[in-house]
Scaffold this motif. Sequence first.
Motif, short mmCIF file in Angstrom:
data_model
loop_
_atom_site.label_atom_id
_atom_site.label_comp_id
_atom_site.label_asym_id
_atom_site.label_seq_id
_atom_site.Cartn_x
_atom_site.Cartn_y
_atom_site.Cartn_z
N GLY A 13 42.34 63.18 36.43
CA GLY A 13 40.88 62.50 36.06
C GLY A 13 40.21 62.22 37.27
N VAL A 14 39.13 61.12 37.12
CA VAL A 14 38.32 60.59 38.20
C VAL A 14 39.27 60.02 39.24
CG1 VAL A 14 36.71 58.88 38.74
CG2 VAL A 14 36.45 60.26 36.87
N LEU A 15 40.31 59.01 38.74
CA LEU A 15 41.19 58.34 39.90
C LEU A 15 42.44 59.08 40.31
CD1 LEU A 15 41.34 55.63 41.27
CD2 LEU A 15 39.20 56.12 40.18
N TYR A 33 50.10 66.19 37.92
CA TYR A 33 50.56 66.46 36.45
C TYR A 33 49.43 66.30 35.58
CZ TYR A 33 52.01 66.16 31.63
OH TYR A 33 52.32 66.33 30.40
N ASP A 34 49.12 67.22 34.70
CA ASP A 34 48.12 67.00 33.68
C ASP A 34 48.55 67.70 32.47
OD1 ASP A 34 45.80 66.07 32.05
OD2 ASP A 34 44.81 65.79 34.21
N ILE A 35 47.82 67.55 31.11
CA ILE A 35 48.50 67.79 30.01
C ILE A 35 48.59 69.48 29.89
CG2 ILE A 35 48.33 65.75 28.42
CD1 ILE A 35 45.82 66.67 27.91
N ALA A 93 47.89 57.74 36.20
CA ALA A 93 46.39 57.53 36.01
C ALA A 93 45.88 58.19 34.82
CB ALA A 93 45.76 57.79 37.39
N VAL A 94 46.41 57.90 33.63
CA VAL A 94 45.99 58.53 32.36
C VAL A 94 45.10 57.71 31.41
CG1 VAL A 94 48.14 59.85 32.17
CG2 VAL A 94 47.94 57.66 31.10
N PRO A 95 44.60 58.05 30.68
CA PRO A 95 43.39 57.36 30.12
C PRO A 95 43.82 55.86 29.56
CG PRO A 95 43.34 59.59 29.22
CD PRO A 95 44.51 59.31 29.94
N GLU A 96 42.93 54.81 29.82
CA GLU A 96 43.07 53.44 29.48
C GLU A 96 43.44 53.20 28.13
OE1 GLU A 96 43.82 51.64 31.74
OE2 GLU A 96 42.92 49.75 32.03
N LYS A 101 49.56 55.39 27.03
CA LYS A 101 50.39 54.87 28.40
C LYS A 101 51.90 54.55 27.98
CE LYS A 101 46.53 53.15 31.08
NZ LYS A 101 46.30 53.83 32.44
N ASN A 121 47.96 52.60 37.50
CA ASN A 121 46.57 52.43 38.19
C ASN A 121 45.72 51.67 37.04
OD1 ASN A 121 44.58 52.84 40.04
ND2 ASN A 121 43.80 54.34 38.58
N SER A 122 46.18 51.20 36.14
CA SER A 122 45.35 50.51 35.02
C SER A 122 44.61 49.54 35.50
CB SER A 122 46.22 49.93 34.08
OG SER A 122 45.58 49.18 33.03
N SER A 123 43.19 49.66 35.13
CA SER A 123 42.29 48.41 35.43
C SER A 123 42.24 47.28 34.72
CB SER A 123 40.88 49.12 35.47
OG SER A 123 40.67 50.11 36.54
N HIS A 144 46.59 49.56 42.02
CA HIS A 144 45.26 49.75 41.63
C HIS A 144 44.19 50.16 42.76
CE1 HIS A 144 41.26 47.79 39.78
NE2 HIS A 144 41.76 49.00 39.06
N TYR A 145 43.63 51.30 42.54
CA TYR A 145 42.87 51.64 43.50
C TYR A 145 41.23 51.57 42.88
CZ TYR A 145 46.64 54.41 45.30
OH TYR A 145 47.76 54.73 45.75
P1 NAD Z 1 39.99 59.96 33.27
O1 NAD Z 1 39.50 60.06 31.74
O2 NAD Z 1 38.95 60.56 34.26
O3 NAD Z 1 41.41 60.85 33.70
C1 NAD Z 1 42.34 60.72 32.72
C2 NAD Z 1 43.14 62.11 32.97
O4 NAD Z 1 44.43 61.86 32.26
C3 NAD Z 1 42.52 63.44 32.38
O5 NAD Z 1 42.67 64.30 33.48
C4 NAD Z 1 43.31 63.71 31.21
O6 NAD Z 1 43.47 65.21 30.68
C5 NAD Z 1 44.84 63.13 31.60
N1 NAD Z 1 45.60 62.61 30.45
C6 NAD Z 1 45.51 62.49 29.19
N2 NAD Z 1 46.71 62.16 28.56
C7 NAD Z 1 47.57 62.38 29.43
C8 NAD Z 1 48.90 62.52 29.09
N3 NAD Z 1 49.60 62.10 28.17
N4 NAD Z 1 49.59 62.79 30.36
C9 NAD Z 1 48.92 62.76 31.51
N5 NAD Z 1 47.74 62.90 31.57
C10 NAD Z 1 47.01 62.75 30.57
O7 NAD Z 1 40.20 58.53 33.53
P2 NAD Z 1 40.16 57.69 35.07
O8 NAD Z 1 38.90 57.06 35.26
O9 NAD Z 1 40.68 58.54 36.15
O10 NAD Z 1 41.35 56.39 34.53
C11 NAD Z 1 42.49 56.60 34.60
C12 NAD Z 1 43.19 55.49 34.93
O11 NAD Z 1 42.79 54.74 36.43
C13 NAD Z 1 42.84 54.35 33.83
O12 NAD Z 1 43.98 53.27 33.56
C14 NAD Z 1 41.82 53.47 34.65
O13 NAD Z 1 41.88 52.06 34.14
C15 NAD Z 1 42.15 53.45 35.98
N6 NAD Z 1 41.24 53.27 37.22
C16 NAD Z 1 39.80 54.06 36.68
C17 NAD Z 1 39.11 53.74 37.68
C18 NAD Z 1 37.41 54.49 37.56
O14 NAD Z 1 36.71 53.99 38.24
N7 NAD Z 1 37.40 55.38 36.88
C19 NAD Z 1 39.13 52.76 38.84
C20 NAD Z 1 40.39 52.10 38.82
C21 NAD Z 1 41.35 52.34 38.08
#
Ligand code: NAD
Length: 285
Positions: A13-15, A33-35, A93-96, A101, A121-123, A144-145
């Motif tokens: 995803g984003v990160l 890797y993604d789902i 870096a999967v959803p929070e 997780k 990478n959990s926030s 953590h990025y």
């Molecule tokens: P996001 O929702 O953009 O991306 C999550 C990705 O994980 C998606 O591509 C989703 O398909 C995938 N996913 C879902 N279930 C999964 C599974 N079981 N196995 C593998 N992949 C799976 O989320 P994000 O913003 O990238 O955040 C991800 C992590 O990074 C979180 O822990 C968040 O706290 C942390 N983080 C985010 C930011 C930010 O600014 N967005 C900054 C620092 C840290």
Amino acid sequence: MPEIKTLTVLGTGVLGSQIAYQAAFHGFAVTAYDIDDEALEKARARFAHLAGIYRAQKVAGAEEGQAEAALANLRLTADLGSAVANADLVIEAVPELLELKRDLYRKIAELAPAKTIFATNSSTLLPSDLKDFTGRPDRFLAIHYANNIWVQNIAEVMGTAATDPAVFDAVVGFARNSGLEPIEIKKEKAGYVLNSLLVPLLNAAAGLLLQGIASPETIDKTWRIATGAPSGPFQIYDVVGLGTAYNIAASSPDAGSQAFAKYLKDNYLDKGKLGVSTGEGFYTY
Ligand code: NAD
């Protein structure tokens, strides 16, 4: 401890996409890797978009073909077993969501070789919330990025009491070798260093605004001139995104946070103003 050479990122995803691309840009062999295939298609588009950003923003090396070379260093898969089979380091870096997780760590604990280091990478979660599900608490920690990692290029490295110091050092080395400035955190702390500093500043700014003490422009100007910082707190809110700011404020039981959530909703969210991403927030872009 051997140097980290191969990286697997779980979640694109984003990160996750940024973490994978940044390491590939610096020559690491990266598996993303993604789902499912749909998520991987989105990942491919994100990587191509990032290559364009690195070129447009002239990230060092991007104009000499490194932005395209990075794409060749990235392998995408929806097969978790093959994703982690050869990884020196897995960054998650999967959803929070705590249970999501934990479930993923239970699976990779079985699938990954004993040598593999796991990092989250959990926030908002602490690595201690996850370490008992990794099957290797001594080889587990947080890295953590910050969003837009090619510019905001810090990597906060934070272990638990159980993390092997040699593993911590190896991950600090990986961060440096992938173009990040490692921030070494000596003890577990919610919010790491960055958010431990930033969140109180943003909350204080919101309080000054809601109490009618000063306008966003005046508050920002004060902070910029008096500290030399390039941005004030409301400029930072616009970059973070007012939707995210709202979610954080709304989830806090504190009365001041609730009042700020309502203020953001009434004045910005309901009018489609989410900050820099929509062209308008506290400021117009
Ligand atoms: P996001 O929702 O953009 O991306 C999550 C990705 O994980 C998606 O591509 C989703 O398909 C995938 N996913 C879902 N279930 C999964 C599974 N079981 N196995 C593998 N992949 C799976 O989320 P994000 O913003 O990238 O955040 C991800 C992590 O990074 C979180 O822990 C968040 O706290 C942390 N983080 C985010 C930011 C930010 O600014 N967005 C900054 C620092 C840290």
